[in-house]
Design a protein around this motif. Structure first.
Motif, PDB file in Angstrom:
ATOM      1  N   ILE A 131       0.881  -1.209  -0.016  1.00 43.84           N
ATOM      2  CA  ILE A 131       0.225  -0.089  -0.080  1.00 43.84           C
ATOM      3  C   ILE A 131       0.777   1.260  -0.124  1.00 43.84           C
ATOM      4  CG2 ILE A 131      -2.080   1.223   1.241  1.00 43.84           C
ATOM      5  CD1 ILE A 131      -2.401  -1.886   0.463  1.00 43.84           C
ATOM      6  N   PRO A 168       3.136   4.051   1.168  1.00 46.64           N
ATOM      7  CA  PRO A 168       3.032   4.405   2.659  1.00 46.64           C
ATOM      8  C   PRO A 168       2.366   5.740   3.077  1.00 46.64           C
ATOM      9  CG  PRO A 168       5.071   4.561   1.504  1.00 46.64           C
ATOM     10  CD  PRO A 168       4.164   3.818   0.485  1.00 46.64           C
ATOM     11  N   PHE A 188      -0.337   6.844   2.313  1.00 46.32           N
ATOM     12  CA  PHE A 188      -1.897   6.970   2.710  1.00 46.32           C
ATOM     13  C   PHE A 188      -2.110   7.120   4.312  1.00 46.32           C
ATOM     14  CE2 PHE A 188      -4.094   3.967  -1.054  1.00 46.32           C
ATOM     15  CZ  PHE A 188      -3.428   5.076  -1.693  1.00 46.32           C
ATOM     16  N   ASP A 216      -3.654   7.024   7.856  1.00 45.31           N
ATOM     17  CA  ASP A 216      -4.059   5.462   8.609  1.00 45.31           C
ATOM     18  C   ASP A 216      -5.363   5.112   8.536  1.00 45.31           C
ATOM     19  OD1 ASP A 216      -1.224   5.566   9.464  1.00 45.31           O
ATOM     20  OD2 ASP A 216      -1.514   6.568  11.310  1.00 45.31           O
ATOM     21  N   LYS A 224      -5.340   3.337   5.346  1.00 45.21           N
ATOM     22  CA  LYS A 224      -4.965   2.070   5.318  1.00 45.21           C
ATOM     23  C   LYS A 224      -5.572   0.734   6.364  1.00 45.21           C
ATOM     24  CE  LYS A 224      -0.181   2.171   6.304  1.00 45.21           C
ATOM     25  NZ  LYS A 224       1.009   2.844   6.923  1.00 45.21           N
ATOM     26  N   GLU A 225      -5.960   1.590   7.478  1.00 45.75           N
ATOM     27  CA  GLU A 225      -6.838   0.539   8.220  1.00 45.75           C
ATOM     28  C   GLU A 225      -8.072  -0.046   7.627  1.00 45.75           C
ATOM     29  OE1 GLU A 225      -6.266  -0.866  11.183  1.00 45.75           O
ATOM     30  OE2 GLU A 225      -4.362  -0.178  10.691  1.00 45.75           O
ATOM     31  N   LYS A 279      -7.005  -2.680   5.155  1.00 42.96           N
ATOM     32  CA  LYS A 279      -6.821  -3.911   5.882  1.00 42.96           C
ATOM     33  C   LYS A 279      -8.094  -4.413   6.184  1.00 42.96           C
ATOM     34  CE  LYS A 279      -4.496  -5.024  10.544  1.00 42.96           C
ATOM     35  NZ  LYS A 279      -4.147  -4.728  11.740  1.00 42.96           N
ATOM     36  N   TYR A 311       0.615  -5.030   9.495  1.00 44.64           N
ATOM     37  CA  TYR A 311       1.411  -4.101   8.539  1.00 44.64           C
ATOM     38  C   TYR A 311       2.796  -4.037   8.913  1.00 44.64           C
ATOM     39  CZ  TYR A 311      -2.229  -1.256   6.194  1.00 44.64           C
ATOM     40  OH  TYR A 311      -3.150  -1.097   5.295  1.00 44.64           O
ATOM     41  N   GLU A 312       3.672  -3.890   8.015  1.00 43.81           N
ATOM     42  CA  GLU A 312       4.911  -3.855   7.920  1.00 43.81           C
ATOM     43  C   GLU A 312       5.898  -4.693   8.947  1.00 43.81           C
ATOM     44  OE1 GLU A 312       4.880   0.438   9.308  1.00 43.81           O
ATOM     45  OE2 GLU A 312       3.972   0.975   7.271  1.00 43.81           O
ATOM     46  N   GLY A 334       4.252   0.357   4.492  1.00 48.11           N
ATOM     47  CA  GLY A 334       3.164   0.329   3.873  1.00 48.11           C
ATOM     48  C   GLY A 334       2.647  -1.171   3.454  1.00 48.11           C
ATOM     49  N   LEU A 342       1.326  -4.802   3.775  1.00 43.06           N
ATOM     50  CA  LEU A 342       0.505  -5.363   4.699  1.00 43.06           C
ATOM     51  C   LEU A 342       0.753  -6.906   4.197  1.00 43.06           C
ATOM     52  CD1 LEU A 342      -1.970  -5.515   6.219  1.00 43.06           C
ATOM     53  CD2 LEU A 342      -3.485  -5.215   3.969  1.00 43.06           C
TER      54      LEU A 342
END
Length: 457
Positions: free
Chosen positions: A266, A268, A270, A272, A275-276, A279, A298-299, A305, A307
């Motif tokens: 993803i 990086p 973006f 949070d 990103k969540e 996810k 993640y990471e 970024g 996942l």
């Protein structure tokens, strides 16, 4: 749960971007998980060794239009059993006693060479010898049927396993879309023959996840690699267990392992919340299609970024469900990143894996990876499988893999469930609506150019 068009598009887009975008090194973030990428320098790639390499014999096969023919008078068995759940028996294993017990097992695989009389019998050879062959499979862990004419075709291969009373099931990763049928009506999957992956060494593994494991397998050669290589690898999990350093085994048994099976990169930058959201979408809609118990993290390898889908903790030593023999039962030789980065590897970054200590989620140390490599490769038999050859495998005892090859190659495999234990087999049948997703993933893999190489450093 049915996968939505949005979720499918998201997975394919992310997977495609990860597979083809250049991968650059960045300073790892400070997370609770250590970076798998420890040095900017790319390790030297060396083809792994094996303990024994039988000679090639130059036997000829059939043309594709002949060996791919299915016997249309036989019923379609595409609606086969679901792959059975993994059977774990790992409590209170005394490591040194387990090693002594494992060391008593005979050499794997047993080689059975066809005589002219055996070939004249055709499928009758297998029906007449069914009980003996099934008993020898449990004893030796794998049987290499060598020089049999019957299995030079799809139809003959099916006659063989039906004569042995074996009951086909789905591949444990069927729902992921990473498994393609060679002949769906005959429950026959194509092995990893894709030109884009011919330069990729497949390490030792059982066809198993923490959740599902096939009981047996029959790997068949219809066409050996036209320009060399492509040996089929098999090794005895009992022999590897007996070989490994006892202190290493105590450490691995007590700490257990977790395996990451996929990466989605993803951007990086973006926020949070975005990103969540991604996810949550992947965990709720896409991950279930893999029919594995996965945690999305993640990471975990330090790449901003990234996942990763990580399996639940498992013990690397297991007792065989029928014989009770303790065996090295895990996929670390294939999945450990430090081993993949040091041998021929052509897997896109989306498919790169890693093995962690379950208690700390630190990647396996190089020293431990090297011990796995040493013990595993000492016991590899690199089979010179030719048209008609079949390797029948007890999937709880023997591990398998494949060497790199040049040219074209066509091997295939049928997986089998527990035909003599309904409780272990379960009552699940194939979920047909998974097909469209499988085909989409396979088409994406087919788009890769021949001899594709990703930047894994």
């Amino acid at each position: 749960m049915r996968i939505t068009a949005t979720a499918t598009a998201l997975l394919l887009t992310l997977a495609s971007a990860s597979a083809f975008a250049p991968i650059s090194l960045r300073t790892p973030l400070s997370t609770r998980l250590a970076s798998t990428v420890e040095k900017p320098a790319t390790p030297e790639r060396i083809a792994p060794d094996s303990g024994y390499e039988p000679e090639w014999e130059g036997r000829e096969g059939l043309e594709p239009e002949e060996f791919m023919k299915s016997d249309m008078s036989k019923p379609d068995i595409a609606g086969m059993w679901e792959c059975p759940l993994t059977l774990w028996d790992t409590s209170e294993i005394d490591i040194r006693k387990a090693q002594k017990e494992a060391a008593k097992m005979p050499h794997c695989p047993l080689e059975l060479r066809a005589s002219a009389a055996d070939n004249a019998l055709g499928a009758e050879y297998f029906s007449k010898n069914q009980k003996k062959i099934r008993a020898e499979l449990l004893k030796y862990g794998a049987i290499w049927f060598r020089g049999f004419d019957l299995m030079k075709s799809v139809s003959g291969n099916r006659e063989m396993h039906e004569a042995l009373g074996l009951d086909p099931c789905l591949d444990p990763l069927h729902s992921s879309g990473l498994r393609k049928f060679a002949s769906e009506r005959d429950a026959l999957y194509e092995e990893v023959n894709k030109p884009s992956l011919r330069g990729h060494y497949i390490g030792l593994h059982s066809e198993s996840t923490a959740k599902r494991t096939a009981a047996y397998a029959a790997f068949v050669c219809f066409k050996k690699a036209t320009e060399g290589g492509g040996r089929f690898l098999v090794a005895d999990g009992a022999a590897i267990l007996a070989e490994l350093d006892p202190k290493f085994l105590e450490k691995m048994y007590n700490r257990q392992i977790r395996i990451s099976v996929s990466n989605l990169d993803i951007p990086p930058g973006f926020p949070d919340v975005v990103k969540e959201g991604i996810k949550g979408l992947v965990a709720g809609a896409v991950a279930p299609k893999f029919d594995m118990d996965l945690e999305m993290i993640y990471e975990s390898d330090g790449k901003p970024g990234r996942l990763q889908a990580v399996e639940t903790a498992e013990t690397p030593i297991n007792r065989h469900p029928i014989t009770g023999v303790p065996v090295w039962f895990n996929n670390a030789h294939n999945h450990a990143r430090k081993l993949r980065d040091r041998r021929p590897c052509g897997v896109p970054e989306v498919g790169m894996t890693e093995v962690f200590y379950a208690d700390t989620m630190q990647p396996l140390e190089l020293e431990d990876c090297q011990e796995i490599k040493r013990a595993s490769e000492k016991h590899i038999t690199a089979l010179s499988m030719e048209p008609g050859d079949v390797l029948l495998v007890d999937n709880y005892r023997a591990l398998h893999g494949r060497d790199v090859f040049q040219g074209d190659r066509f091997h295939a495999v049928t997986w089998f469930t527990w035909d003599q234990n309904e409780a272990w087999r379960g009552d699940e049948r194939r979920i047909v609506e998974k097909n469209a997703f499988n085909q989409a993933i396979n088409q994406m893999m087919d788009w890769l150019p021949k001899d594709f190489e990703s930047d894994q450093s």
